[in-house]
Design a protein around this motif. Structure first.
Motif, PDB file in Angstrom:
ATOM      1  N   LEU A 185       0.877  -1.144  -0.183  1.00 18.97           N
ATOM      2  CA  LEU A 185       0.148  -0.034  -0.011  1.00 18.97           C
ATOM      3  C   LEU A 185       1.009   1.162  -0.042  1.00 18.97           C
ATOM      4  O   LEU A 185       0.574   2.256  -0.659  1.00 18.97           O
ATOM      5  N   LEU A 186       2.082   1.387   0.617  1.00 20.29           N
ATOM      6  CA  LEU A 186       3.028   2.449   0.749  1.00 20.29           C
ATOM      7  C   LEU A 186       3.189   2.623  -0.584  1.00 20.29           C
ATOM      8  O   LEU A 186       3.702   3.682  -0.965  1.00 20.29           O
ATOM      9  N   ARG A 187       3.678   1.730  -1.264  1.00 15.24           N
ATOM     10  CA  ARG A 187       4.191   1.493  -2.840  1.00 15.24           C
ATOM     11  C   ARG A 187       3.370   2.298  -3.650  1.00 15.24           C
ATOM     12  O   ARG A 187       3.763   3.062  -4.550  1.00 15.24           O
ATOM     13  N   LEU A 188       2.085   2.082  -3.431  1.00  8.97           N
ATOM     14  CA  LEU A 188       1.147   2.562  -4.112  1.00  8.97           C
ATOM     15  C   LEU A 188       0.948   4.024  -3.953  1.00  8.97           C
ATOM     16  O   LEU A 188       0.840   4.971  -4.802  1.00  8.97           O
ATOM     17  N   ILE A 189       0.901   4.314  -2.621  1.00 10.06           N
ATOM     18  CA  ILE A 189       0.851   5.818  -2.143  1.00 10.06           C
ATOM     19  C   ILE A 189       1.924   6.663  -2.732  1.00 10.06           C
ATOM     20  O   ILE A 189       1.825   7.723  -3.186  1.00 10.06           O
ATOM     21  N   LEU A 190       3.187   5.990  -2.699  1.00 10.17           N
ATOM     22  CA  LEU A 190       4.416   6.608  -3.405  1.00 10.17           C
ATOM     23  C   LEU A 190       4.023   6.972  -4.727  1.00 10.17           C
ATOM     24  O   LEU A 190       4.649   8.051  -5.180  1.00 10.17           O
ATOM     25  N   HIS A 191       3.237   6.505  -5.559  1.00  7.65           N
ATOM     26  CA  HIS A 191       3.076   6.817  -6.913  1.00  7.65           C
ATOM     27  C   HIS A 191       2.115   7.935  -6.959  1.00  7.65           C
ATOM     28  O   HIS A 191       1.818   8.189  -8.062  1.00  7.65           O
ATOM     29  N   VAL A 192       1.332   8.093  -6.147  1.00  7.46           N
ATOM     30  CA  VAL A 192       0.221   9.119  -6.360  1.00  7.46           C
ATOM     31  C   VAL A 192       0.254  10.159  -5.249  1.00  7.46           C
ATOM     32  O   VAL A 192      -0.398  11.386  -5.576  1.00  7.46           O
ATOM     33  N   ALA A 193       0.777  10.122  -4.035  1.00  9.59           N
ATOM     34  CA  ALA A 193       0.774  11.106  -3.273  1.00  9.59           C
ATOM     35  C   ALA A 193       1.575  12.405  -3.671  1.00  9.59           C
ATOM     36  O   ALA A 193       2.444  12.329  -4.788  1.00  9.59           O
ATOM     37  N   ASN A 194       1.268  13.517  -3.068  1.00 11.63           N
ATOM     38  CA  ASN A 194       2.159  14.821  -3.677  1.00 11.63           C
ATOM     39  C   ASN A 194       3.401  14.807  -2.910  1.00 11.63           C
ATOM     40  O   ASN A 194       3.767  14.797  -1.643  1.00 11.63           O
ATOM     41  N   ARG A 195       4.316  15.194  -3.509  1.00 12.02           N
ATOM     42  CA  ARG A 195       5.916  15.247  -3.203  1.00 12.02           C
ATOM     43  C   ARG A 195       6.032  14.126  -2.249  1.00 12.02           C
ATOM     44  O   ARG A 195       6.600  14.367  -1.013  1.00 12.02           O
ATOM     45  N   PRO A 196       6.107  12.879  -2.570  1.00 10.43           N
ATOM     46  CA  PRO A 196       6.432  11.848  -1.530  1.00 10.43           C
ATOM     47  C   PRO A 196       8.024  11.556  -1.075  1.00 10.43           C
ATOM     48  O   PRO A 196       8.739  11.816  -2.260  1.00 10.43           O
ATOM     49  N   ILE A 197       8.067  11.343  -0.058  1.00 10.27           N
ATOM     50  CA  ILE A 197       9.651  10.872   0.244  1.00 10.27           C
ATOM     51  C   ILE A 197       9.475   9.552   1.066  1.00 10.27           C
ATOM     52  O   ILE A 197       8.937   9.662   2.382  1.00 10.27           O
ATOM     53  N   PRO A 198      10.021   8.433   0.732  1.00 11.79           N
ATOM     54  CA  PRO A 198      10.112   7.176   1.289  1.00 11.79           C
ATOM     55  C   PRO A 198      11.120   7.196   2.342  1.00 11.79           C
ATOM     56  O   PRO A 198      12.185   7.794   2.142  1.00 11.79           O
ATOM     57  N   ALA A 199      10.833   6.510   3.652  1.00 12.06           N
ATOM     58  CA  ALA A 199      11.964   6.396   4.379  1.00 12.06           C
ATOM     59  C   ALA A 199      11.633   4.915   5.350  1.00 12.06           C
ATOM     60  O   ALA A 199      10.440   4.946   5.791  1.00 12.06           O
ATOM     61  N   LEU A 219       6.705   9.206   3.811  1.00 13.73           N
ATOM     62  CA  LEU A 219       6.167   7.822   3.993  1.00 13.73           C
ATOM     63  C   LEU A 219       6.975   6.960   4.922  1.00 13.73           C
ATOM     64  O   LEU A 219       8.214   6.578   4.389  1.00 13.73           O
ATOM     65  N   ILE A 220       6.650   6.854   5.996  1.00 10.89           N
ATOM     66  CA  ILE A 220       7.530   5.717   7.016  1.00 10.89           C
ATOM     67  C   ILE A 220       7.126   4.268   7.111  1.00 10.89           C
ATOM     68  O   ILE A 220       6.104   4.183   7.760  1.00 10.89           O
ATOM     69  N   ASP A 221       8.041   3.544   6.478  1.00 13.98           N
ATOM     70  CA  ASP A 221       7.587   2.070   6.552  1.00 13.98           C
ATOM     71  C   ASP A 221       8.189   1.627   7.879  1.00 13.98           C
ATOM     72  O   ASP A 221       9.323   2.072   8.283  1.00 13.98           O
ATOM     73  N   GLU A 222       7.532   0.359   8.392  1.00 14.93           N
ATOM     74  CA  GLU A 222       8.179  -0.170   9.465  1.00 14.93           C
ATOM     75  C   GLU A 222       8.199   0.776  10.745  1.00 14.93           C
ATOM     76  O   GLU A 222       9.133   0.635  11.632  1.00 14.93           O
ATOM     77  N   ALA A 223       7.274   1.659  10.688  1.00 16.41           N
ATOM     78  CA  ALA A 223       7.365   2.600  11.847  1.00 16.41           C
ATOM     79  C   ALA A 223       7.196   1.965  13.265  1.00 16.41           C
ATOM     80  O   ALA A 223       7.807   2.529  14.149  1.00 16.41           O
ATOM     81  N   ASP A 224       6.536   1.141  13.293  1.00 14.00           N
ATOM     82  CA  ASP A 224       6.271  -0.097  14.598  1.00 14.00           C
ATOM     83  C   ASP A 224       7.589  -0.395  15.066  1.00 14.00           C
ATOM     84  O   ASP A 224       7.743  -0.862  16.435  1.00 14.00           O
ATOM     85  N   THR A 225       8.545  -0.509  14.385  1.00 11.73           N
ATOM     86  CA  THR A 225       9.717  -1.282  14.753  1.00 11.73           C
ATOM     87  C   THR A 225      10.882  -0.276  15.651  1.00 11.73           C
ATOM     88  O   THR A 225      11.806  -0.817  16.382  1.00 11.73           O
ATOM     89  N   PHE A 226      10.360   1.122  15.295  1.00 12.65           N
ATOM     90  CA  PHE A 226      11.322   2.031  16.064  1.00 12.65           C
ATOM     91  C   PHE A 226      10.785   3.193  16.645  1.00 12.65           C
ATOM     92  O   PHE A 226      11.347   3.879  17.716  1.00 12.65           O
ATOM     93  N   LEU A 227       9.497   3.346  16.268  1.00 13.20           N
ATOM     94  CA  LEU A 227       9.022   4.744  16.820  1.00 13.20           C
ATOM     95  C   LEU A 227       8.542   4.546  18.160  1.00 13.20           C
ATOM     96  O   LEU A 227       8.905   5.702  18.974  1.00 13.20           O
ATOM     97  N   GLY A 228       7.991   3.604  18.649  1.00 13.17           N
ATOM     98  CA  GLY A 228       7.630   3.438  20.187  1.00 13.17           C
ATOM     99  C   GLY A 228       8.678   3.776  21.001  1.00 13.17           C
ATOM    100  O   GLY A 228       8.480   3.985  22.182  1.00 13.17           O
ATOM    101  N   ARG A 229       9.795   3.309  20.579  1.00 13.22           N
ATOM    102  CA  ARG A 229      11.130   3.258  21.527  1.00 13.22           C
ATOM    103  C   ARG A 229      11.679   4.672  21.414  1.00 13.22           C
ATOM    104  O   ARG A 229      12.774   4.685  22.431  1.00 13.22           O
ATOM    105  N   ASN A 230      11.358   5.680  20.646  1.00 17.61           N
ATOM    106  CA  ASN A 230      12.044   6.776  20.674  1.00 17.61           C
ATOM    107  C   ASN A 230      11.117   7.775  20.875  1.00 17.61           C
ATOM    108  O   ASN A 230      10.370   8.337  20.191  1.00 17.61           O
TER     109      ASN A 230
END
Length: 263
Positions: A185-199, A219-230
């Motif tokens: 889904l994030l890859r689809l959003i990457l092709h449609v969203a305005n000024r996307p930057i993936p990370a 677009l932050i992928d795998e955010a659950d692996t590091f966001l909650g610990r920071n």
């Protein structure tokens, strides 16, 4: 005193750091210069009220509403034109100096941030039908409920007009287990969203610096692996939901000068 479109001249400077711009209003011998957050309708309205009262342009609230609609439309169009001109000049400068850049870029030193921008459709489109097409496009590749696809389509449309809103929602993509299609889904959003930057991973400084500089759809992928610990990273992400509070303060490491970054 009455006013007409021809009696006022409005100039807007390109956006610098943050969201404020220098707005200049000329009316006969009068010149008014002010830094205004042109992304905020309430800030532009407050400035328009000041202009109207200072120059004695309106007689009642009904006249002000007409004046404000014209003023806001003029300011936002001028701001977009100023940004477009600045981008074109930057592109010409980059093309002129490209031959001066070294041909052997050092590996491991990263590369400049690249923004992908869709070319606008040449003719007016029906928004409702466009959103339906977008939702069907999402459901073609991702198994989800219709209302979930419609939510994503609405969010994608919002990324093109976010400057007209005071609140910025965060689109959170979840699934009951791994390998359910979140990254697809994030890859689809990457092709449609305005000024996307993936990370796939990002630091607190990376967020506020890239947002302040580019106003992207981050677009932050795998955010659950590091966001909650920071906690610092979580706080910066959460700070971006309301325009008035979307700032973080840092000190310049060389001069010690406090600097504001828009989140």
């Amino acid at each position: 005193m009455s006013w007409s479109h021809s009696s006022l001249e409005i100039l807007v400077a390109p956006a610098g750091r943050g969201s404020t711009r220098l707005v200049e209003v000329y009316h006969g011998p009068h010149t008014i210069r002010e830094r205004v957050d042109t992304d905020s309708m309430s800030a532009v309205r407050k400035f328009a009220k000041y202009i109207a009262e200072y120059l004695n342009l309106i007689q009642d609230d009904a006249n002000f509403d007409d004046f404000f609609r014209w003023f806001y439309s003029t300011v936002t169009r001028a701001a977009e034109a100023a940004d477009e001109k600045a981008l074109q000049e930057a592109a010409r400068h980059l093309a002129a100096t490209a031959t001066e850049l070294p041909s052997n870029i050092i590996p491991g030193q990263g590369r400049p941030v690249e923004l992908r921008e869709l070319e606008p459709w040449p003719d007016p489109v029906d928004l409702k039908e466009t959103l339906h097409q977008c939702a069907r496009y999402i459901q073609k590749y991702v198994f989800c409920q219709p209302e979930e696809a419609e939510t994503v389509a609405l969010y994608l449309a919002w990324t093109y007009c976010f400057k007209h809103f005071e609140v910025a929602p965060i689109l959170v993509v979840t699934s009951p287990t791994k390998r359910c299609g979140k990254t697809t889904l994030l890859r689809l959003i990457l092709h449609v969203a305005n000024r996307p930057i993936p990370a796939v991973n990002i630091s607190p400084a990376g967020i506020y610096r890239v947002v302040d500089a580019f106003l992207p759809t981050l677009l932050i992928d795998e955010a659950d692996t590091f966001l909650g610990r920071n906690p610092e990273l979580t706080g910066i992400v959460n700070s971006g939901w309301m325009r008035d509070n979307a700032y973080t303060l840092r000190c310049d490491p060389e001069t010690g000068e406090p600097r504001m970054f828009c989140t």
